[in-house]
Design an enzyme around this catalytic site. Structure first.
Site, short mmCIF file in Angstrom:
data_model
loop_
_atom_site.label_atom_id
_atom_site.label_comp_id
_atom_site.label_asym_id
_atom_site.label_seq_id
_atom_site.Cartn_x
_atom_site.Cartn_y
_atom_site.Cartn_z
N ARG A 47 0.76 -1.24 -0.02
CA ARG A 47 -0.02 -0.18 0.14
C ARG A 47 0.87 1.39 0.00
O ARG A 47 0.38 2.25 -0.39
CB ARG A 47 -0.97 -0.04 1.29
CG ARG A 47 -1.91 1.11 1.38
CD ARG A 47 -3.10 0.94 2.35
NE ARG A 47 -2.54 0.48 3.55
CZ ARG A 47 -2.03 0.96 4.65
NH1 ARG A 47 -1.94 2.17 4.50
NH2 ARG A 47 -1.80 0.54 5.61
N TYR A 99 -17.38 14.36 -17.07
CA TYR A 99 -17.64 12.92 -16.56
C TYR A 99 -18.58 12.80 -15.26
O TYR A 99 -18.33 13.36 -14.39
CB TYR A 99 -16.36 12.17 -16.35
CG TYR A 99 -16.63 10.64 -15.82
CD1 TYR A 99 -17.45 9.88 -16.72
CD2 TYR A 99 -16.12 10.10 -14.74
CE1 TYR A 99 -17.40 8.47 -16.48
CE2 TYR A 99 -16.01 8.66 -14.60
CZ TYR A 99 -16.88 8.06 -15.24
OH TYR A 99 -17.04 6.56 -14.86
N ASP A 171 -8.35 16.89 -17.00
CA ASP A 171 -8.77 15.32 -17.38
C ASP A 171 -8.59 15.32 -18.94
O ASP A 171 -9.05 15.81 -19.65
CB ASP A 171 -9.96 15.25 -17.15
CG ASP A 171 -10.47 13.79 -16.93
OD1 ASP A 171 -9.97 13.26 -17.86
OD2 ASP A 171 -11.42 13.12 -16.61
N LYS A 196 -8.46 3.36 -19.92
CA LYS A 196 -8.99 3.67 -21.15
C LYS A 196 -7.88 3.62 -22.33
O LYS A 196 -7.46 2.52 -22.46
CB LYS A 196 -9.86 5.22 -21.15
CG LYS A 196 -10.81 5.61 -20.26
CD LYS A 196 -11.92 4.31 -20.21
CE LYS A 196 -12.98 5.05 -19.44
NZ LYS A 196 -12.55 5.07 -17.81
#
Length: 372
Positions: A47, A99, A171, A196
């Protein structure tokens, strides 16, 4: 080096132990440390960081032109961490076309974090200027936008942000680092959903923030990621690294196919409008030509006859696949209003298209027969 060369070689150094050209995957969740907690190898627990994730971050910083990058489990997680790094009381300016998950986040979660949000049409710099407040700490741009493919002038927004003492994050998921360079235009940070185009094969989820400068953002965002845990897994990091090697070639084909589809459908009698910045009729075409090297693989169309007619067209496609997401090898179509659900601001007759890597003529023929 030119971009195409950087994308192939970033994060792809030869393994010193074996000479392997493909980057190794370090799946270990824990790493040897000293008896008093020393970290002789630079890692302690997954982590906190792992070698494969770090390799991806170094590659992303290199190809996007930033000083640092941080990888996350999703693009939404990356965006949320950036927002959570703002001090309580901050005001954020969002674009009116964004989005939809970030729109939901602004309404549901920003108030819990002590943040305020306003939505504005960022195509108009003067509208942005009018919406600024003394407490504005962040301008959030999305260009081209999802799903209306709006284009905003990044250099103009960067100037406005600097005048207001605010940050600018972009973005750039639709554009990718291949086609658009937000940091060179003055942005402080770039967000990508690596799910994507960067992954490129519809088989990995991830996100990344690339920061123009290390300080002061990196340490604050890294702390949020470490404590809240939205890290990128080693295997997902490796899959995105693999995708970077072919990114430039794939995006070139995506963009060429989308442009061909847009040109064909713009003349179709059943189409009310085509939203694609590569068309001279697009309101943001001149800005897109200035700040993009091509216009991307995403477009949306408005079908004459309303919602039912648009859904019927989506039901008749044979090659396009009705599915969400984008940027994979296969072409996708989606009735976006149905996907987004209640609260969506998307027009009811809009279909969003992700142009894949098939032959453009086959894609055009499929859409033409679906339109009847």
């Amino acid at each position: 080096m030119r971009f195409e060369t950087r994308a192939v070689h970033a994060g792809a150094g030869r393994d010193p132990a074996s000479g392997a050209l493909a980057p190794p995957i370090h799946l270990s969740t824990t790493f040897e440390h000293g008896p008093a907690g020393e970290h002789p190898h630079g890692f302690s627990y997954i982590r906190n960081g792992n070698p494969t994730q770090r390799r991806l971050e170094e590659a992303m910083a290199a190809i996007e032109g930033g000083e640092a990058a941080l990888a996350f489990s999703s693009g939404v997680a990356a965006g949320a961490a950036f927002l959570q790094s703002l001090p309580a009381g901050s005001h954020v300016l969002f674009p009116d076309d964004i989005y939809y998950v970030f729109r939901e986040m602004a309404g549901e979660f920003l108030p819990r974090w002590g943040l305020q949000a306003t939505f504005v049409d960022m195509q108009e710099p003067e509208a942005v200027r009018a919406a600024l407040r003394p407490s504005t700490r962040l301008l959030w741009a999305e260009t081209p936008s999802n799903p209306l493919l709006k284009v905003v002038d990044l250099a103009a927004l960067a100037r406005l942000a600097k005048e207001a003492g605010a940050l600018l994050i972009v973005d750039s998921t639709f554009a990718t680092p291949v086609l658009q360079r937000p940091i060179e235009a003055g942005a402080d940070a770039v967000l990508h959903s690596t799910t994507k185009y960067l992954g490129g094969h519809s088989d990995v989820q991830g996100g990344v923030l690339v920061l123009a400068r290390q300080a002061p953002l990196r340490d604050a965002i890294l702390r949020i990621r470490t404590v809240l845990g939205a890290v990128s897994s080693p295997f997902n990091s490796w899959l995105v690294l693999r995708g970077l090697r072919s990114l430039a070639c794939r995006v070139e084909r995506h963009a060429a196919n989308a442009l061909a589809i847009a040109r064909a459908l713009e003349r179709h009698p059943e189409i009310e409008a085509v939203h694609y910045p590569g068309l001279p009729s697009h309101p943001g075409h001149a800005v897109a030509r200035r700040q993009m090297s091509a216009f991307g693989g995403m477009l949306s169309i408005r079908v004459r006859g309303g919602r039912d007619r648009a859904v019927a067209v989506a039901a008749r496609v044979r090659l396009f696949v009705n599915a969400t997401s984008l940027g994979g090898t296969e072409s996708l179509i989606e009735h976006r209003l149905s996907s987004e659900g209640p609260g969506s601001t998307t027009p009811a007759n809009l279909l969003r298209l992700s142009a894949g890597l098939e032959h453009a003529d086959d894609l055009i023929e499929d859409l033409t027969q679906a339109l009847g």
